[in-house]
Design a protein around this motif. Structure first.
Motif, PDB file in Angstrom:
ATOM      1  N   VAL A  55      91.512  78.332  48.688  1.00 52.60           N
ATOM      2  CA  VAL A  55      90.854  79.614  48.424  1.00 52.60           C
ATOM      3  C   VAL A  55      89.500  79.682  49.133  1.00 52.60           C
ATOM      4  CG1 VAL A  55      89.753  80.992  46.621  1.00 52.60           C
ATOM      5  CG2 VAL A  55      92.060  80.119  46.282  1.00 52.60           C
ATOM      6  N   ASN A  56      88.721  78.619  49.054  1.00 56.66           N
ATOM      7  CA  ASN A  56      87.429  78.614  49.750  1.00 56.66           C
ATOM      8  C   ASN A  56      87.602  78.720  51.263  1.00 56.66           C
ATOM      9  OD1 ASN A  56      85.625  78.499  47.577  1.00 56.66           O
ATOM     10  ND2 ASN A  56      85.859  76.282  47.374  1.00 56.66           N
ATOM     11  N   ALA A  57      88.609  78.038  51.795  1.00 58.98           N
ATOM     12  CA  ALA A  57      88.871  78.108  53.233  1.00 58.98           C
ATOM     13  C   ALA A  57      89.253  79.524  53.648  1.00 58.98           C
ATOM     14  CB  ALA A  57      89.984  77.130  53.608  1.00 58.98           C
ATOM     15  N   CYS A  58      90.070  80.187  52.854  1.00 60.77           N
ATOM     16  CA  CYS A  58      90.454  81.568  53.165  1.00 60.77           C
ATOM     17  C   CYS A  58      89.245  82.498  53.143  1.00 60.77           C
ATOM     18  CB  CYS A  58      91.510  82.052  52.179  1.00 60.77           C
ATOM     19  SG  CYS A  58      93.147  81.319  52.414  1.00 60.77           S
ATOM     20  N   ARG A  59      88.351  82.273  52.217  1.00 62.42           N
ATOM     21  CA  ARG A  59      87.142  83.109  52.177  1.00 62.42           C
ATOM     22  C   ARG A  59      86.275  82.865  53.408  1.00 62.42           C
ATOM     23  NH1 ARG A  59      84.637  83.217  46.125  1.00 62.42           N
ATOM     24  NH2 ARG A  59      84.332  80.988  46.488  1.00 62.42           N
ATOM     25  N   VAL A 105      90.620  85.150  55.761  1.00 64.35           N
ATOM     26  CA  VAL A 105      92.059  85.370  55.666  1.00 64.35           C
ATOM     27  C   VAL A 105      92.301  86.395  54.557  1.00 64.35           C
ATOM     28  CG1 VAL A 105      94.304  84.322  55.191  1.00 64.35           C
ATOM     29  CG2 VAL A 105      92.545  83.024  56.440  1.00 64.35           C
ATOM     30  N   PRO A 106      92.998  87.508  54.849  1.00 67.88           N
ATOM     31  CA  PRO A 106      93.073  88.583  53.853  1.00 67.88           C
ATOM     32  C   PRO A 106      94.102  88.387  52.748  1.00 67.88           C
ATOM     33  CG  PRO A 106      94.169  89.261  55.880  1.00 67.88           C
ATOM     34  CD  PRO A 106      93.539  87.927  56.160  1.00 67.88           C
ATOM     35  N   ALA A 144      88.355  83.950  43.397  1.00 67.73           N
ATOM     36  CA  ALA A 144      88.003  84.737  44.587  1.00 67.73           C
ATOM     37  C   ALA A 144      88.460  86.180  44.375  1.00 67.73           C
ATOM     38  CB  ALA A 144      88.630  84.140  45.827  1.00 67.73           C
ATOM     39  N   ARG A 145      88.170  86.706  43.230  1.00 65.99           N
ATOM     40  CA  ARG A 145      88.734  87.966  42.759  1.00 65.99           C
ATOM     41  C   ARG A 145      88.568  89.117  43.754  1.00 65.99           C
ATOM     42  NH1 ARG A 145      90.042  89.816  37.565  1.00 65.99           N
ATOM     43  NH2 ARG A 145      90.023  92.085  37.374  1.00 65.99           N
ATOM     44  N   ASP A 146      87.409  89.231  44.365  1.00 67.27           N
ATOM     45  CA  ASP A 146      87.105  90.394  45.201  1.00 67.27           C
ATOM     46  C   ASP A 146      87.389  90.187  46.684  1.00 67.27           C
ATOM     47  OD1 ASP A 146      86.176  91.760  42.925  1.00 67.27           O
ATOM     48  OD2 ASP A 146      84.194  90.832  43.111  1.00 67.27           O
ATOM     49  N   HIS A 147      87.963  89.046  47.026  1.00 68.29           N
ATOM     50  CA  HIS A 147      88.138  88.752  48.453  1.00 68.29           C
ATOM     51  C   HIS A 147      89.410  89.341  49.038  1.00 68.29           C
ATOM     52  CE1 HIS A 147      88.352  86.596  52.261  1.00 68.29           C
ATOM     53  NE2 HIS A 147      89.568  86.194  51.918  1.00 68.29           N
ATOM     54  N   GLY A 204     106.278  93.522  47.580  1.00 68.06           N
ATOM     55  CA  GLY A 204     105.552  93.466  46.323  1.00 68.06           C
ATOM     56  C   GLY A 204     104.108  93.914  46.476  1.00 68.06           C
ATOM     57  N   VAL A 205     103.418  94.029  45.354  1.00 64.44           N
ATOM     58  CA  VAL A 205     102.041  94.513  45.365  1.00 64.44           C
ATOM     59  C   VAL A 205     101.077  93.372  45.075  1.00 64.44           C
ATOM     60  CG1 VAL A 205     102.752  96.826  44.694  1.00 64.44           C
ATOM     61  CG2 VAL A 205     102.157  95.160  42.920  1.00 64.44           C
ATOM     62  N   THR A 206      99.805  93.659  45.249  1.00 70.30           N
ATOM     63  CA  THR A 206      98.782  92.637  45.033  1.00 70.30           C
ATOM     64  C   THR A 206      98.522  92.416  43.545  1.00 70.30           C
ATOM     65  OG1 THR A 206      96.561  91.923  45.689  1.00 70.30           O
ATOM     66  CG2 THR A 206      96.844  94.263  45.114  1.00 70.30           C
TER      67      THR A 206
END
Length: 328
Positions: free
Chosen positions: A104-108, A112-113, A165-168, A240-242
């Protein structure tokens, strides 16, 4: 433009099948796997079409470099296999929790969307309702039992994906696979162990062989052939949805003694099943409700008999290269 995907645990059982499926669809694919439990030979057909990063999923800096430029990370890396839950709970927790945080930290950091996270049916332990939908409460019955190291790590991983990472995310999804099986899944799961045990017991050319199992044999599971599981993961991501959770599985519920007999039938053997005490912390009944995935157009194509025939054939053809220590 090609979709750019990174699959952690991409040389594992489900991961490798997923990678090969993505390549066939024309995606650009990178694999993150330190090969602790994975096997790169699973990727042999697509090695020229993918990039492999031989790094530990807990190494945030290395993972950040590997996911740079990706559209989606599909995080499947974990220490799976019921035997490992009992014997290596520290490693199960370490990879499960620190791996999820690192990804998750790496994606932020790399912007990465999209994130797709593999959870597990183990988050339910003994579900209140069967078939079980995605809204049933998650359960950790006893923190003293090492079996729950895996289910506990998956519960925490889901919390990390949805809230840390709720808002990412543009899209973040969790799928809970239910007893996925198929060729080349290793030796730490019930179906390959049944195949290996039956093959060993029949080595004296008997057509009826004694066959010990753990538990009463009336415990149930619903087994999903790996091709169906991979198709489900992709359908979930694309349709599917987010911020949603989806079951990936098959709702063909079967008792374990029936499973054993079907394995025997696929091998031309009649098994004399011998029951024993169940493992502490085991679950009597488990079967997913897959209505949510059916609304996306998902439908399993392989019944258990067909899937077992394919799986048995692969194991019998590859028996000489399987690790057998402690299996029989």
């Amino acid at each position: 433009m090609k979709t750019r995907a990174v699959v952690t645990g991409g040389s594992g059982f489900i991961g490798a099948h997923l990678v090969k499926h993505l390549v066939r669809k024309g995606w650009s694919v990178r694999v993150i796997d330190n090969l602790t439990r994975g096997d790169q030979t699973r990727l042999q057909p697509v090695l020229d079409d993918i990039e492999i990063f031989n790094v530990d999923v807990r190494d945030e800096d290395a993972v950040t470099k590997a996911v740079s430029g990706a559209d989606v990370v599909m995080h499947l890396a974990a220490i799976n296999g019921t035997e490992n839950f009992y014997t290596q709970p520290e490693l199960v927790l370490d990879v499960g929790i620190r791996g999820a945080l690192a990804v998750v930290n790496a994606c932020r950091k790399a912007n990465v969307p999209d994130l797709v996270l593999a959870s597990s049916a183990e988050v339910y332990q003994t579900p209140a309702f069967v078939p079980t939908d995605e809204n049933i409460a998650l359960t950790l019955p006893n923190s003293l039992n090492p079996r729950y190291s895996y289910g506990g790590s998956k519960i925490i991983s889901e919390l990390i994906a949805f809230n840390y990472a709720r808002d990412h995310w543009r899209k973040v999804q969790v799928f809970r696979p239910h007893n996925v099986y198929g060729p080349d899944m290793g030796t730490k799961h019930v179906i390959p162990q049944f195949i290996i045990r039956a093959a060993s017991s029949s080595s004296n050319n008997q057509q009826t062989v004694p066959f010990p199992i753990q538990g009463s044999g009336h415990e149930t599971r619903a087994f999903c052939y790996v091709d169906d599981a991979v198709s489900g993961i992709l359908r979930m991501y694309e349709h599917g949805v987010t911020r949603e959770i989806y079951h990936i599985g098959n709702d063909e519920e079967v008792a374990i003694n029936t499973l054993a007999n079907q394995v025997g039938a696929a091998m031309g053997l009649a098994l004399q099943i011998q029951t024993s005490e169940a493992a502490e912390g085991g679950t009597v009944r488990r079967c997913p409700d897959i209505s949510k995935m059916r609304q996306l157009g998902y439908e399993p194509r392989f019944d258990l008999r067909t899937g077992l025939e394919r799986t048995v054939q692969w194991y019998l053809q590859n028996m000489d290269r399987l690790p057998m220590d402690g299996l029989l």
